[in-house]
Write an enzyme that holds these catalytic residues in place. Structure first.
Site, PDB file in Angstrom:
ATOM      1  N   GLU A 116      55.783  22.977  24.137  1.00 54.31           N
ATOM      2  CA  GLU A 116      54.874  23.636  25.092  1.00 54.31           C
ATOM      3  C   GLU A 116      53.807  22.642  25.535  1.00 54.31           C
ATOM      4  O   GLU A 116      53.667  21.564  24.935  1.00 54.31           O
ATOM      5  CB  GLU A 116      54.249  24.888  24.462  1.00 54.31           C
ATOM      6  CG  GLU A 116      55.265  26.009  24.280  1.00 54.31           C
ATOM      7  CD  GLU A 116      54.689  27.270  23.656  1.00 54.31           C
ATOM      8  OE1 GLU A 116      53.468  27.422  23.617  1.00 54.31           O
ATOM      9  OE2 GLU A 116      55.493  28.085  23.196  1.00 54.31           O
ATOM     10  N   ASP A 219      36.571  44.894  22.390  1.00 56.12           N
ATOM     11  CA  ASP A 219      35.734  45.843  21.640  1.00 56.12           C
ATOM     12  C   ASP A 219      35.032  45.193  20.448  1.00 56.12           C
ATOM     13  O   ASP A 219      33.850  45.448  20.192  1.00 56.12           O
ATOM     14  CB  ASP A 219      36.575  47.023  21.110  1.00 56.12           C
ATOM     15  CG  ASP A 219      37.219  47.822  22.226  1.00 56.12           C
ATOM     16  OD1 ASP A 219      36.822  47.654  23.388  1.00 56.12           O
ATOM     17  OD2 ASP A 219      38.129  48.619  21.921  1.00 56.12           O
ATOM     18  N   HIS A 240      46.491  31.562  31.638  1.00 58.85           N
ATOM     19  CA  HIS A 240      47.860  31.057  31.489  1.00 58.85           C
ATOM     20  C   HIS A 240      48.383  30.746  32.883  1.00 58.85           C
ATOM     21  O   HIS A 240      48.263  31.564  33.796  1.00 58.85           O
ATOM     22  CB  HIS A 240      48.742  32.110  30.796  1.00 58.85           C
ATOM     23  CG  HIS A 240      50.013  31.538  30.256  1.00 58.85           C
ATOM     24  ND1 HIS A 240      51.017  31.064  31.070  1.00 58.85           N
ATOM     25  CD2 HIS A 240      50.447  31.351  28.986  1.00 58.85           C
ATOM     26  CE1 HIS A 240      52.009  30.609  30.319  1.00 58.85           C
ATOM     27  NE2 HIS A 240      51.685  30.767  29.045  1.00 58.85           N
ATOM     28  N   LEU A 389      48.456  32.416  17.068  1.00 60.52           N
ATOM     29  CA  LEU A 389      49.063  33.164  15.955  1.00 60.52           C
ATOM     30  C   LEU A 389      48.763  32.409  14.660  1.00 60.52           C
ATOM     31  O   LEU A 389      48.476  33.000  13.616  1.00 60.52           O
ATOM     32  CB  LEU A 389      50.570  33.295  16.165  1.00 60.52           C
ATOM     33  CG  LEU A 389      51.004  34.130  17.375  1.00 60.52           C
ATOM     34  CD1 LEU A 389      52.515  34.010  17.610  1.00 60.52           C
ATOM     35  CD2 LEU A 389      50.629  35.603  17.196  1.00 60.52           C
TER      36      LEU A 389
HETATM   37  P1  FAD Z   1      45.828  41.627  18.501  1.00 62.47           P
HETATM   38  O1  FAD Z   1      47.208  41.291  18.194  1.00 62.47           O
HETATM   39  O2  FAD Z   1      45.452  41.760  19.916  1.00 62.47           O
HETATM   40  O3  FAD Z   1      45.462  42.975  17.751  1.00 62.47           O
HETATM   41  C1  FAD Z   1      44.238  43.625  17.978  1.00 62.47           C
HETATM   42  C2  FAD Z   1      44.318  45.025  17.459  1.00 62.47           C
HETATM   43  O4  FAD Z   1      43.032  45.627  17.467  1.00 62.47           O
HETATM   44  C3  FAD Z   1      45.213  45.934  18.287  1.00 62.47           C
HETATM   45  O5  FAD Z   1      45.955  46.714  17.399  1.00 62.47           O
HETATM   46  C4  FAD Z   1      44.205  46.797  19.052  1.00 62.47           C
HETATM   47  O6  FAD Z   1      44.723  48.039  19.427  1.00 62.47           O
HETATM   48  C5  FAD Z   1      43.127  46.936  18.014  1.00 62.47           C
HETATM   49  N1  FAD Z   1      41.807  47.286  18.519  1.00 62.47           N
HETATM   50  C6  FAD Z   1      41.093  46.673  19.488  1.00 62.47           C
HETATM   51  N2  FAD Z   1      39.909  47.284  19.650  1.00 62.47           N
HETATM   52  C7  FAD Z   1      39.877  48.314  18.766  1.00 62.47           C
HETATM   53  C8  FAD Z   1      38.930  49.333  18.466  1.00 62.47           C
HETATM   54  N3  FAD Z   1      37.756  49.442  19.126  1.00 62.47           N
HETATM   55  N4  FAD Z   1      39.225  50.228  17.495  1.00 62.47           N
HETATM   56  C9  FAD Z   1      40.413  50.173  16.831  1.00 62.47           C
HETATM   57  N5  FAD Z   1      41.351  49.238  17.091  1.00 62.47           N
HETATM   58  C10 FAD Z   1      41.076  48.318  18.038  1.00 62.47           C
HETATM   59  N6  FAD Z   1      49.698  33.054  20.835  1.00 62.47           N
HETATM   60  C11 FAD Z   1      50.472  32.150  20.193  1.00 62.47           C
HETATM   61  O7  FAD Z   1      50.019  31.487  19.256  1.00 62.47           O
HETATM   62  N7  FAD Z   1      51.784  31.991  20.555  1.00 62.47           N
HETATM   63  C12 FAD Z   1      52.351  32.698  21.573  1.00 62.47           C
HETATM   64  O8  FAD Z   1      53.521  32.542  21.851  1.00 62.47           O
HETATM   65  C13 FAD Z   1      51.542  33.615  22.283  1.00 62.47           C
HETATM   66  N8  FAD Z   1      52.042  34.312  23.337  1.00 62.47           N
HETATM   67  C14 FAD Z   1      51.264  35.261  23.935  1.00 62.47           C
HETATM   68  C15 FAD Z   1      51.811  36.036  24.957  1.00 62.47           C
HETATM   69  C16 FAD Z   1      51.068  37.058  25.534  1.00 62.47           C
HETATM   70  C17 FAD Z   1      51.650  37.871  26.632  1.00 62.47           C
HETATM   71  C18 FAD Z   1      49.751  37.317  25.064  1.00 62.47           C
HETATM   72  C19 FAD Z   1      48.948  38.429  25.645  1.00 62.47           C
HETATM   73  C20 FAD Z   1      49.195  36.533  24.068  1.00 62.47           C
HETATM   74  C21 FAD Z   1      49.943  35.503  23.498  1.00 62.47           C
HETATM   75  N9  FAD Z   1      49.410  34.705  22.488  1.00 62.47           N
HETATM   76  C22 FAD Z   1      50.206  33.785  21.851  1.00 62.47           C
HETATM   77  C23 FAD Z   1      48.097  34.998  21.937  1.00 62.47           C
HETATM   78  C24 FAD Z   1      48.280  35.801  20.635  1.00 62.47           C
HETATM   79  O9  FAD Z   1      49.319  36.724  20.809  1.00 62.47           O
HETATM   80  C25 FAD Z   1      47.030  36.537  20.249  1.00 62.47           C
HETATM   81  O10 FAD Z   1      45.917  35.709  20.315  1.00 62.47           O
HETATM   82  C26 FAD Z   1      47.146  37.072  18.823  1.00 62.47           C
HETATM   83  O11 FAD Z   1      48.322  37.826  18.702  1.00 62.47           O
HETATM   84  C27 FAD Z   1      45.937  37.906  18.482  1.00 62.47           C
HETATM   85  O12 FAD Z   1      46.174  38.581  17.289  1.00 62.47           O
HETATM   86  P2  FAD Z   1      45.035  39.518  16.700  1.00 62.47           P
HETATM   87  O13 FAD Z   1      45.586  40.129  15.480  1.00 62.47           O
HETATM   88  O14 FAD Z   1      43.776  38.769  16.623  1.00 62.47           O
HETATM   89  O15 FAD Z   1      44.811  40.605  17.843  1.00 62.47           O
HETATM   90  C1  SIN Z   2      53.538  31.317  25.963  1.00 65.77           C
HETATM   91  O1  SIN Z   2      54.597  31.652  25.447  1.00 65.77           O
HETATM   92  O2  SIN Z   2      53.462  30.637  26.990  1.00 65.77           O
HETATM   93  C2  SIN Z   2      52.272  31.745  25.331  1.00 65.77           C
HETATM   94  C3  SIN Z   2      51.950  30.866  24.222  1.00 65.77           C
HETATM   95  C4  SIN Z   2      50.506  30.970  23.821  1.00 65.77           C
HETATM   96  O3  SIN Z   2      49.740  31.743  24.379  1.00 65.77           O
HETATM   97  O4  SIN Z   2      50.138  30.215  22.926  1.00 65.77           O
END
Ligand code: FAD
Ligand code: SIN
Length: 521
Positions: A116, A219, A240, A389
């Site tokens: 990437e 939030d 992105h 991640l």
């Molecule tokens: P999240 O997975 O967003 O989880 C947050 C949780 O908190 C959710 O369950 C939500 O409902 C809950 N929540 C939020 N506010 C509240 C509230 N007030 N009360 C109760 N619950 C609440 N990163 C990589 O490293 N590799 C990738 O390939 C990649 N691809 C991506 C593709 C897309 C389309 C997107 C959107 C992101 C991608 N990212 C990638 C970024 C990565 O997915 C995220 O940064 C990571 O998953 C965040 O994880 P998290 O557990 O911090 O939050």
């Molecule tokens: C992607 O697959 O392009 C997203 C990867 C990332 O957000 O790190």
């Protein structure tokens, strides 16, 4: 009132992996995970490209991953944190695999690794193009095996519960749980806890175009800010470069950067590759550079999108690696054998957030944060692809280690005086318009390229919106839509205010006036 030893807000990779660890090692503790919609809805679920880990130390090295991360972060990363995360990656990956997460392998049995933007080596482990879906599914499955974990859907955290005290002339703010809206019956529940972890993910929904699902409304950042926690670097919003372009789609479907790693070209309406004019790495430059290149190309052409050209690629292999992207294109009338994919940048990742240290502690006692809602110093001004991640699992582990050692010494919840929320019902008819207005102004003035003039306009318009929102929704009963709007407004203010400081060396003072930063004089 409900008491739990540990309260986790958010059911993405950060919250779930933390819960699994602490639940296994401390079956005596009661643990509760709250999530605002369904348990699987999160940014995690939509992750495509994968997770960056150095496994092959012959052609790759920790140092190269560290250097790539630092370069991508524009010299603003915390070097110690970068080193720590890169070095701990393999151990954390092993845990994911032990929880049942499957990563693609070659016929030789070795992991298949993708490339990437900004990576000097193919080091991205993935599960086809649905890595996040696989992770979310397997972690939820593991969670269901622990009787000491309660996972509650449709429980929307409104605010944390804090008490203030003075010890040795130092002002101490301590967290004891959260006020939560139970969306099934609209009641407010009080969850008290000894330890609270915010794992609420990102805030892409503050923009009109975003890859983030509807739950990503910042939030956790807004809640932490209201409680007085330190918030850092919200000016660094990552766009992105290649979200599937379709008018009015929210969220925008992502076309993974791994597709460019596989060899796809970015071309303008005349079919000309243009990113090489901006960076010699071309399509595989870091996201900030590629998104800006597209931004300027679109300014020149007055078009809404550029294209991703995959026609020269081995389509049989493409379909194997990217089945979900292939199918999405097909459903939208794009035949990848002969058509190019329309793409445009979209808000994707919040590089800043709730400031935490290497143990995931916030500036509020007994309040921890990890994952996208937090700021660790790993990303600097621009996160390296697939480091998110990774950051989430490294810091959920650090939080677990620290809490595991400390929880027996954490005081029981004292007698608390709880706040009372108003009971008056609000009229919600205007709420969608206000949200739309906010998102549009953030896209226009606080997007990929920010200018002093744009930020001043954004600031003024945000103040006007504040007034409208206050007029309509002050002193009304908490409601999902209203609280999300207020949280989005807080995040928007943070992005604009912190951008001011960064770009103009000016700041917005407590009276919401723009003033010259004293450091600049
Ligand atoms: P999240 O997975 O967003 O989880 C947050 C949780 O908190 C959710 O369950 C939500 O409902 C809950 N929540 C939020 N506010 C509240 C509230 N007030 N009360 C109760 N619950 C609440 N990163 C990589 O490293 N590799 C990738 O390939 C990649 N691809 C991506 C593709 C897309 C389309 C997107 C959107 C992101 C991608 N990212 C990638 C970024 C990565 O997915 C995220 O940064 C990571 O998953 C965040 O994880 P998290 O557990 O911090 O939050
Ligand atoms: C992607 O697959 O392009 C997203 C990867 C990332 O957000 O790190």
């Amino acid at each position: 009132m409900i008491y739990k030893d540990i309260l986790i807000i958010g059911s993405g990779i950060a919250g779930l992996s933390f819960a699994l660890k602490i639940a296994k090692e401390r079956p005596d503790l009661s643990i509760c995970i709250l999530t605002k919609k369904s348990k699987t809805e999160s940014n995690t679920r939509y992750a495509q490209g994968g997770i960056a880990v150095v496994l092959d130390k012959i052609t790759d090295s920790y140092q190269q991953h560290i250097d790539d991360t630092l370069k991508s972060g524009g010299g603003l990363c915390n070097k110690k944190i970068v080193r720590m995360v890169v070095k701990k990656a393999a151990a954390r990956l092993k845990e994911l695999i032990n929880w049942g997460v499957e990563f693609d392998k070659q016929t030789s049995g070795e992991f298949s690794t993708g490339l990437e933007g900004g990576h000097s080596h193919a080091r991205i482990l993935h599960h086809k193009d649905i890595t996040g879906f696989e992770i979310e599914k397997k972690l939820i499955l593991q969670i269901s095996q622990y009787s000491n974990i309660t996972l509650l859907d449709n429980h929307f955290a409104l605010d944390i519960i804090t008490t203030e005290s003075i010890q040795n002339n130092i002002h101490i703010n301590t967290c004891y749980g959260a006020y939560v809206l139970n969306q099934q019956d609209n009641s407010i529940k009080i969850f008290t806890s000894r330890i609270t972890l915010l794992a609420t993910g990102g805030s892409g929904q503050v923009y009109q175009t975003t890859t983030n699902p509807s739950v990503a409304t910042g939030d956790g950042v807004a809640i932490a800010q209201r409680a007085g926690a330190k918030i850092k670097d919200m000016q660094f919003v990552q766009f992105h470069p290649t979200a599937f372009y379709k008018i009015n789609s929210n969220p925008s479907f992502l076309i993974s950067e791994a597709v460019r790693g596989f060899g796809a070209w970015l071309v303008n309406k005349n079919g000309v590759r243009f990113v090489l004019d901006y960076d010699e790495r071309g399509e595989l430059a870091t996201r900030d550079i590629v998104s800006k290149a597209i931004y300027f190309e679109l300014l020149k052409s007055h078009e809404d999108n550029v294209y991703l050209d995959c026609r020269h690629l081995d389509m049989k292999e493409f379909k194997k690696h990217f089945p979900s992207i292939y199918n999405h294109c097909k459903k939208n009338g794009i035949d990848l054998y002969k058509d190019q994919i329309p793409v445009a940048p979209a808000a994707h990742y919040q590089c800043g957030g709730i400031s935490i240290n290497a143990k995931a502690q916030t500036s509020i006692v007994n309040l921890y944060a990890c994952g996208e809602c937090s700021h660790t110093g790993l990303h600097g001004s621009n996160r390296l692809a697939s480091n998110s991640l990774l950051e989430a699992i490294v810091f959920s582990h650090e939080a677990y280690l620290h809490i595991f050692n400390k929880i027996d010494y954490v005081n029981k919840v004292p007698h608390l005086v709880f706040k009372k929320y108003p009971a008056k019902k609000a009229n919600l008819s205007k709420i969608n318009n206000l949200k739309k207005e906010l998102k549009a102004l953030m896209n226009l003035y606080a997007g990929i390229v920010k200018t002093s003039e744009g930020l001043i306009l954004a600031h003024k318009q945000l103040l006007k919106l504040d007034l409208l929102i206050k007029e309509k929704y002050q002193n009304v009963a908490p409601n999902y839509e209203i609280i999300e709007l207020k949280n989005l407004m807080s995040v928007a203010h943070l992005i604009v205010n912190q951008s001011f400081k960064y770009i103009n060396k000016r700041k917005i003072n407590r009276n919401n006036e723009i003033e010259t930063d004293i450091n600049q004089n």
